[in-house]
Design an enzyme around this catalytic site. Structure first.
Site, PDB file in Angstrom:
ATOM      1  N   ASP A 121     121.124  -7.840   9.573  1.00 31.25           N
ATOM      2  CA  ASP A 121     120.182  -6.733   9.704  1.00 31.25           C
ATOM      3  C   ASP A 121     120.729  -5.409   9.176  1.00 31.25           C
ATOM      4  O   ASP A 121     120.044  -4.390   9.231  1.00 31.25           O
ATOM      5  CB  ASP A 121     119.692  -6.588  11.140  1.00 31.25           C
TER       6      ASP A 121
ATOM      7  N   HIS B 241     123.612  -3.162  14.706  1.00 32.03           N
ATOM      8  CA  HIS B 241     123.664  -2.439  15.971  1.00 32.03           C
ATOM      9  C   HIS B 241     124.986  -2.694  16.696  1.00 32.03           C
ATOM     10  O   HIS B 241     125.565  -3.781  16.578  1.00 32.03           O
ATOM     11  CB  HIS B 241     122.503  -2.852  16.880  1.00 32.03           C
TER      12      HIS B 241
ATOM     13  N   ASP C 237     126.902  -6.856  12.837  1.00 35.72           N
ATOM     14  CA  ASP C 237     125.480  -6.638  13.034  1.00 35.72           C
ATOM     15  C   ASP C 237     125.206  -5.135  12.902  1.00 35.72           C
ATOM     16  O   ASP C 237     126.079  -4.306  13.161  1.00 35.72           O
ATOM     17  CB  ASP C 237     125.093  -7.128  14.430  1.00 35.72           C
TER      18      ASP C 237
ATOM     19  N   HIS D 287     124.290  -8.031  22.622  1.00 39.78           N
ATOM     20  CA  HIS D 287     123.861  -6.927  23.489  1.00 39.78           C
ATOM     21  C   HIS D 287     123.880  -7.300  24.969  1.00 39.78           C
ATOM     22  O   HIS D 287     123.703  -6.423  25.824  1.00 39.78           O
ATOM     23  CB  HIS D 287     122.455  -6.460  23.113  1.00 39.78           C
TER      24      HIS D 287
END
Length: 342
Positions: A282, A195, A193, A158
């Site tokens: 995740d 996200h 991931d 991120h």
């Protein structure tokens, strides 16, 4: 399999994070580092400690002013009377604001888009060690069908060139991919991931030498909200070298693996010299994030698909938070990757 890590990654260990109008338990605790390392030890893998090298590979991706800020902000904060124990911004610029201030709170907000990146005394040593683990892992990646795991925590996908975001400070996968470009010419990144890898996308948006593919939950319903849509495809020399594959909230193994198949096909078409996998666990139905419903079978299938590309592969750890199935998912993924026919 070669595993690269550094114990300083555990020095960053905030207990809480401010979200949803309250302080909640921080999902990215130092315990994650210890869990990942213990799984690798139990698996009998070759484990090496990364040397803490220079800043040059980091500043090849991140703005030097931002890196200097990360190095010094805790001391500046601690010297300010009345401030709390952790560095947390409470103001942020919007798209209407374009000037970086020099005052501490203003500068902190400039370099952070949320309250999700609290900074402690040990934060810079931890994120530096995490990035150096990715750098050394990239340098150790062989030219044939090798596999190296960069145990990176805090995660990085991120983080933008000059912005901390989503518990990420330095973009380990981007730093490593940029390092690999010098050896392999072209590199592909597949981010699985849960996200969207918004920082990674931004870093390589205009580049022709890195293909970025991301499989993630629909950003209309989950962070990072503002990027990760299917119509974002890159620009300039990087046009059509960004592939976003958003999935509905609660998507299960078949949809998730099918999206990974699309990413694998795009990588095969691009014909890179090496592959970087931004690996998050995740997406698991058992993860505290609980945005997708991927099971152990899904992680096994994903590993098999990625391995069949037959490329020198660097796996960089991203998310995947503490739950009863985290160990099983990780062991399953790497076992399936190593067992897959190349």
């Amino acid at each position: 399999m070669l595993v690269v890590h550094h114990p300083d990654q555990a020095l960053h260990d905030p207990v809480h994070v401010f979200r949803n109008g309250k302080f909640i338990d921080q999902p990215d605790r130092a315990e994650r580092y210890h869990i990942f390392l213990s799984i690798m030890v139990e698996g009998g893998h070759q484990i090496v400690e990364a040397p803490l090298g220079s800043l040059d590979p980091i500043t090849a991706i991140h703005h030097p002013d931002y890196v200097e800020f990360l190095q010094t902000v805790y001391d500046r904060w601690s010297a300010t009377p009345g401030y709390g124990p952790d560095v947390i911004p409470n103001v942020h610029p919007t798209h209407r604001m374009h000037r970086k201030p020099k005052e501490l709170l203003g500068e902190l907000g400039w370099y952070s888009n949320s309250t999700s990146c609290p900074i402690q005394r040990g934060t810079w040593p931890a994120v530096f060690a995490s990035a150096q683990s990715a750098i050394h892992a990239a340098d150790r990646l062989g030219d044939s069908n090798g596999l190296v795991y960069a145990l990176c925590r805090p995660p990085g996908h991120h983080a933008y060139t000059d912005l901390m975001s989503g518990v990420c400070f330095l973009n380990n996968a981007a730093i490593a991919a940029n390092r690999l470009v010098g050896r392999f010419g072209k590199v592909a990144i597949i981010d699985i991931d849960v996200h969207h890898g918004n920082g990674t996308q931004s870093i390589f948006w205009n580049r022709a030498d890195v293909l970025v593919c991301s499989v993630h939950v629909d950003p209309t319903v989950a962070a990072p909200y503002y990027t990760g849509y299917a119509d974002e495809t890159g620009d300039g020399p990087g046009k059509n070298l960004t592939l976003n594959l958003p999935l509905p909230l609660g998507a299960q193994n078949p949809e998730w693996v099918a999206a990974i198949d699309r990413a694998v096909a795009a990588v095969a078409h691009y014909q890179p010299g090496a592959l970087v996998i931004s690996l998050g666990f995740d997406a698991s139905k058992y993860d505290p994030v609980a945005a997708l419903n991927v099971t152990d079978e899904g992680f096994s299938a994903a590993a098999g698909r990625l391995a069949k590309l037959g490329l020198p592969t660097l796996v960089v750890q991203e998310g995947g938070y503490i739950n009863a199935n985290l160990r099983m998912h990780m062991a399953t993924f790497f076992r399936a990757f190593e067992a897959a026919p190349k």
